[in-house]
Write a protein that holds these residues in place. Structure first.
Motif, mmCIF file in Angstrom:
data_model
loop_
_atom_site.group_PDB
_atom_site.id
_atom_site.type_symbol
_atom_site.label_atom_id
_atom_site.label_comp_id
_atom_site.label_asym_id
_atom_site.label_seq_id
_atom_site.Cartn_x
_atom_site.Cartn_y
_atom_site.Cartn_z
ATOM 1 N N ARG A 183 -2.251 -51.085 -4.289
ATOM 2 C CA ARG A 183 -2.059 -52.530 -4.459
ATOM 3 C C ARG A 183 -1.479 -53.125 -3.188
ATOM 4 O O ARG A 183 -0.676 -52.480 -2.522
ATOM 5 N N VAL A 184 -1.880 -54.352 -2.925
ATOM 6 C CA VAL A 184 -1.294 -55.064 -1.792
ATOM 7 C C VAL A 184 0.084 -55.550 -2.231
ATOM 8 O O VAL A 184 0.239 -56.109 -3.311
ATOM 9 N N THR B 113 3.156 -57.978 -2.271
ATOM 10 C CA THR B 113 3.265 -59.425 -2.041
ATOM 11 C C THR B 113 4.623 -59.759 -1.412
ATOM 12 O O THR B 113 5.523 -58.908 -1.351
ATOM 13 N N ASN C 138 4.125 -47.373 4.744
ATOM 14 C CA ASN C 138 2.827 -47.013 4.177
ATOM 15 C C ASN C 138 2.156 -45.948 5.034
ATOM 16 O O ASN C 138 2.394 -45.854 6.233
ATOM 17 N N HIS D 202 -1.764 -44.495 5.989
ATOM 18 C CA HIS D 202 -3.169 -44.875 5.896
ATOM 19 C C HIS D 202 -4.023 -43.854 6.646
ATOM 20 O O HIS D 202 -3.686 -43.479 7.778
ATOM 21 N N SER E 160 -9.224 -50.247 8.362
ATOM 22 C CA SER E 160 -8.196 -50.658 7.397
ATOM 23 C C SER E 160 -8.881 -50.897 6.055
ATOM 24 O O SER E 160 -10.112 -51.002 5.985
ATOM 25 N N GLY E 161 -8.094 -50.959 5.002
ATOM 26 C CA GLY E 161 -8.657 -51.226 3.669
ATOM 27 C C GLY E 161 -9.134 -49.962 2.983
ATOM 28 O O GLY E 161 -8.759 -48.846 3.356
ATOM 29 N N VAL F 104 -3.185 -56.512 4.912
ATOM 30 C CA VAL F 104 -3.700 -55.252 4.364
ATOM 31 C C VAL F 104 -3.711 -54.227 5.498
ATOM 32 O O VAL F 104 -4.446 -54.390 6.479
ATOM 33 N N ASP F 105 -2.861 -53.209 5.374
ATOM 34 C CA ASP F 105 -2.767 -52.140 6.378
ATOM 35 C C ASP F 105 -2.416 -52.670 7.765
ATOM 36 O O ASP F 105 -2.908 -52.180 8.780
#
Ligand code: GRF
Length: 190
Positions: A90-91, A93, A106, A108, A116-117, A143-144
């Protein structure tokens, strides 16, 4: 150093951190696993290490802010220093970001900003790039995106399948996340 780990799925990164005696000896305490998917395998992994789990479904709330506010209320008494995202799908907020400014990390599976994503590993594989890798970074509202803490390359071998490449990327992730946490533990003692 008290942390919570957020995860949504398999949980191999969670387990790499939870099973590390080195991190425990250095002072890491995983107070809670926060999971948004009630059937995720990571929940069984948490049980193995007697780590409490907070299962929190977005669909139980009218909006993302309320969903994250419930997480914040759950975390408040734990006095956490960091939140570690490990396959949390989840992104985050501004609600949660404001509660833990500069304290949410995070991982990745690519060399950000590339790929990304979602589906970063298959996209990197299909691209034919000779080098991909892993990024650990502080998060911001994107996002990322957000300041990079560490990046490591993973070289694509001539006979790599997507599966073999993925497996080396995951091994790299597990080592890197442990190292980044160890560095945080060491630096806070200075
Ligand atoms: C990892 O590749 C991580 O980089 C990404 O999601 C995946 C989670 O894997 N954010 P696991 O659940 O830790 O096995």
């Amino acid at each position: 150093m008290k942390v919570a780990v957020f995860a949504s799925g398999n949980g191999s990164n969670f387990e790499a951190i939870a099973k590390s005696d080195e991190l425990r000896r250095a002072g890491l305490e995983i107070e809670l696993l926060v999971c948004d998917q009630p059937n995720a395998h990571v929940i069984e992994r948490a049980a193995k290490y007697q780590i409490p789990v907070f299962i929190n479904k977005l669909s139980d709330y009218s909006n993302r802010g309320a969903y994250e506010q419930a997480i914040i209320e759950k975390l408040k008494p734990l006095k956490l220093e960091y939140i570690l995202l490990a396959g949390y799908m989840r992104v985050v907020t501004p609600v949660l970001l404001a509660a833990y400014p500069g304290r949410i990390i995070n991982i990745h599976p690519s060399l950000l900003p590339k790929f990304s994503g979602l589906e970063a590993i298959p996209r990197a594989y299909e691209s034919g790039d000779e080098v991909t890798g892993v990024t650990i970074h502080y998060i911001d509202e994107g996002v990322d995106t957000g300041p990079v803490i560490k990046q490591c390359k993973v070289v694509r071998l001539e006979n790599d399948t997507e599966e073999s490449l993925e497996s080396r990327i995951h091994q790299t992730e597990h080592q890197m996340y442990r190292q980044v946490i160890l560095d945080l533990l060491i630096n806070r003692k200075k």
